[in-house]
Design an enzyme around this catalytic site. Structure first.
Site, PDB file in Angstrom:
ATOM      1  CG  ASP A   1     -42.626 -31.432  18.108  1.00 41.66           C
ATOM      2  OD1 ASP A   1     -43.197 -32.244  18.843  1.00 41.66           O
ATOM      3  OD2 ASP A   1     -41.396 -31.475  17.869  1.00 41.66           O
ATOM      4  CG  LEU A   2     -41.399 -27.292  23.256  1.00 41.78           C
ATOM      5  CD1 LEU A   2     -42.905 -27.193  23.078  1.00 41.78           C
ATOM      6  CD2 LEU A   2     -41.058 -27.635  24.698  1.00 41.78           C
ATOM      7  CG  ASP A   3     -35.735 -26.803  17.668  1.00 44.51           C
ATOM      8  OD1 ASP A   3     -35.136 -27.871  17.941  1.00 44.51           O
ATOM      9  OD2 ASP A   3     -35.229 -25.868  17.016  1.00 44.51           O
TER      10      ASP A   3
ATOM     11  CG  ASP B   1     -48.102 -36.453  27.853  1.00 45.71           C
ATOM     12  OD1 ASP B   1     -48.837 -37.445  28.001  1.00 45.71           O
ATOM     13  OD2 ASP B   1     -48.195 -35.678  26.885  1.00 45.71           O
TER      14      ASP B   1
ATOM     15  CG  HIS C   1     -44.585 -38.450  20.538  1.00 44.70           C
ATOM     16  ND1 HIS C   1     -44.799 -39.044  19.319  1.00 44.70           N
ATOM     17  CD2 HIS C   1     -45.501 -38.993  21.389  1.00 44.70           C
ATOM     18  CE1 HIS C   1     -45.824 -39.900  19.415  1.00 44.70           C
ATOM     19  NE2 HIS C   1     -46.258 -39.884  20.665  1.00 44.70           N
TER      20      HIS C   1
ATOM     21  CD  GLU D   1     -48.288 -41.505  27.282  1.00 46.64           C
ATOM     22  OE1 GLU D   1     -49.288 -41.888  26.680  1.00 46.64           O
ATOM     23  OE2 GLU D   1     -47.800 -40.371  27.104  1.00 46.64           O
TER      24      GLU D   1
ATOM     25  CG  PHE E   1     -53.669 -64.951  26.360  1.00 44.33           C
ATOM     26  CD1 PHE E   1     -53.123 -64.242  25.300  1.00 44.33           C
ATOM     27  CD2 PHE E   1     -52.994 -64.953  27.581  1.00 44.33           C
ATOM     28  CE1 PHE E   1     -51.935 -63.541  25.460  1.00 44.33           C
ATOM     29  CE2 PHE E   1     -51.812 -64.260  27.742  1.00 44.33           C
ATOM     30  CZ  PHE E   1     -51.280 -63.556  26.679  1.00 44.33           C
TER      31      PHE E   1
ATOM     32  CB  SER F   1     -52.461 -73.097  28.010  1.00 45.86           C
ATOM     33  OG  SER F   1     -53.491 -74.026  28.254  1.00 45.86           O
TER      34      SER F   1
ATOM     35  CG  ASP G   1     -57.336 -67.835  29.932  1.00 46.80           C
ATOM     36  OD1 ASP G   1     -57.110 -68.929  30.499  1.00 46.80           O
ATOM     37  OD2 ASP G   1     -57.074 -67.623  28.732  1.00 46.80           O
TER      38      ASP G   1
HETATM   39 CA    CA Z   1     -41.638 -33.814  19.700  1.00 45.91          CA
END
Ligand code: CA
Length: 492
Positions: free
Chosen positions: A200-202, A231, A235, A264, A305, A405, A429
């Site tokens: 994981d990049l710091d 992407d 995170h 994303e 739904f 509905s 639906d």
């Molecule tokens: Ca990360």
């Protein structure tokens, strides 16, 4: 003004034959013809799995299919030469190109290092479950196959915050490197979701900040793209991402380019998305993930739904200018990590919604457009026709009729610039039925037909601009002027 339409030009199971860039070149004119203005291409750099890599297991971001690394020169999609030619072919058709940028992690290191770590609880990464211990981590990236061409930057443990594999004990875990902390401005799932996979990049390390910018400017100079798809932004430090995009935009301005950026951020929680937009000063768009899950719910609830609430707490409702709407993608398709594939019967309904409504920028999935042979998934019927309807007729003021509905719809009044424009969309639906909707007084006396041919016959618009439209059970009908229909019929 023409409607902007994105296509995600790949699915997970494209054949591993390094021909995708060549396919892109061959299809560029057809894509433009079908109404696509922006194409999102898959990650183009060498992944840890070489020619089998979809691209998210990033190994060397300077290797666009040019160097013998990970057992191959070409990537899954082709060579660097093919890639640059594909971007050029799309741009020559007036199509903008979005490049997929993975800044969260690296995988497939060239060598290991001995590292002092603390192991964290998988479900709460703020909770240490061991004291300090030594592991053997894959964190040294020297790229011997590239031999310092384009950049002599080599990655080592100091550039990362953690990993999930100890080579000496052959064991998985969430290992935070001693002296490092997870970024606070990331998603709060699992306590802290800075760590996703790989090394994981710091992003607090000044060398990492400088290197990711150096790479980004090199990438722009090499590819001349029109924007990025970022992407896994949940995170990555929100502040780091905002600053990286600002740096890229400032560099792009030197060549009179405005970069379109979509991130994303995979969550069904709207407040997390709007928080992210606030934290990044609204500098990028986000995929409307909550809308994808509304589609899934609607498609899997046996008609129970509440369609009146379809758009409640979606990005389309809360931040329409920054919503990129989609039905499915390479992660939600069958067999993938976030599998939540929208059932076939609902797909035309979902596409009518994202393509014909006035809000959101729609993104069509390759697997829906061409099918997914790997899983015997057929192309979505009438998707090409819906794209044509969007391009020619889905303009002007919008009137929403999400007041039932199951039976809901909307109309677009059309505008002067687009001859014969204006549509009335009705969907359900559950059981079929009919509904009065306002289209506009200038349509008084006009005859409308269902361009999708689900309902035969015509609807004549009344003097006050209202019409009574109908739809069959579990389907969508898209009513256009009879004259407009003739164009569609002759061109499809
Ligand atoms: Ca990360």
């Amino acid at each position: 003004m023409t409607n902007k339409t994105i296509m995600q030009y790949f699915e997970w199971y494209l054949p591993e034959n390094s021909l995708h860039w060549k396919r892109t070149i061959a299809q560029a004119a057809a894509l433009r013809e079908s109404g696509i203005n922006i194409v999102w291409l898959p990650p183009a750099y060498k992944g840890a799995a070489g020619a089998a890599s979809v691209g998210y297991d990033v190994y060397d971001m300077y290797d666009l299919g040019e160097f013998s690394q990970k057992g191959t020169i070409a990537t899954k999609y082709g060579t660097k030469e093919d890639y640059l030619a594909a971007v050029k072919a799309l741009q020559e058709q007036g199509i903008q190109v979005l490049c997929d940028v993975v800044l969260n992690h690296r995988m497939g290191a060239d060598d290991t290092e001995q590292v002092t770590v603390v192991e964290e609880l998988g479900t709460n990464r703020n909770q240490d479950i061991t004291g300090k211990q030594q592991i053997t981590a894959w964190t040294k990236f020297n790229f011997p196959g590239r031999a310092n061409v384009y950049s002599d930057f080599c990655w080592n443990v100091s550039h990362f915050s953690g990993t999930d594999w100890d080579e000496s004990s052959k064991r998985n875990g969430i290992f935070r490197f001693d002296g490092k902390c997870w970024n606070r401005d990331t998603d709060t799932e699992n306590g802290n979701y800075d760590y996703l996979m790989g090394a994981d990049l710091d992003t607090d390390n000044p060398e990492v900040i400088a290197e990711t910018r150096n790479w980004g400017t090199w990438y722009q100079d090499t590819v001349h793209m029109d924007g990025f798809r970022m992407d896994a932004v949940k995170h990555i430090s929100f502040g780091f991402c905002k600053d990286w995009i600002a740096a890229m935009r400032s560099y792009a301005n030197n060549r009179q380019k405005e970069l379109f950026v979509v991130g994303e951020y995979w969550t069904n929680e709207i407040d997390k998305l709007t928080h992210y937009l606030d934290m990044t000063e609204h500098s990028l768009c986000l995929f409307d993930v909550p809308l994808h899950f509304r589609f899934l719910q609607a498609a899997t609830s046996d008609g129970n739904f509440d369609m009146a609430k379809l758009y409640e707490n979606t990005l389309t409702q809360r931040a329409p200018e920054q919503a990129v709407t989609f039905v499915d993608n390479h992660d939600t398709q069958p067999g993938q990590a976030l599998c939540s594939f929208i059932p076939a019967w609902f797909k035309p309904i979902a596409y009518a919604l994202i393509l014909l409504r006035a809000t959101g920028t729609p993104c069509v999935f390759y697997g829906d457009y061409y099918g997914i042979p790997h899983d015997n998934v057929s192309p979505v019927p009438q998707l090409t026709r819906l794209l044509k309807i969007r391009e020619r007729y889905a303009y002007g003021a919008e009137h929403l009729f999400f007041d039932d509905s199951s039976l809901v719809g909307f109309t677009r009044e059309g505008d002067e610039e687009h001859p014969d424009s204006g549509v009335a969309v009705l969907l359900t639906d559950k059981e079929g039925g009919s509904k009065r909707m306002y289209l506009g007084e200038r349509f008084a006396g006009c005859r409308m037909v269902d361009a999708l041919e689900n309902i035969s016959g015509t609807v004549t618009i009344e003097g006050d601009g209202w019409g009574t439209f109908s739809v069959k059970g579990g389907s969508v009908s898209v009513w256009v002027m009879e004259l407009a229909w003739e164009y569609l019929y002759l061109n499809n």
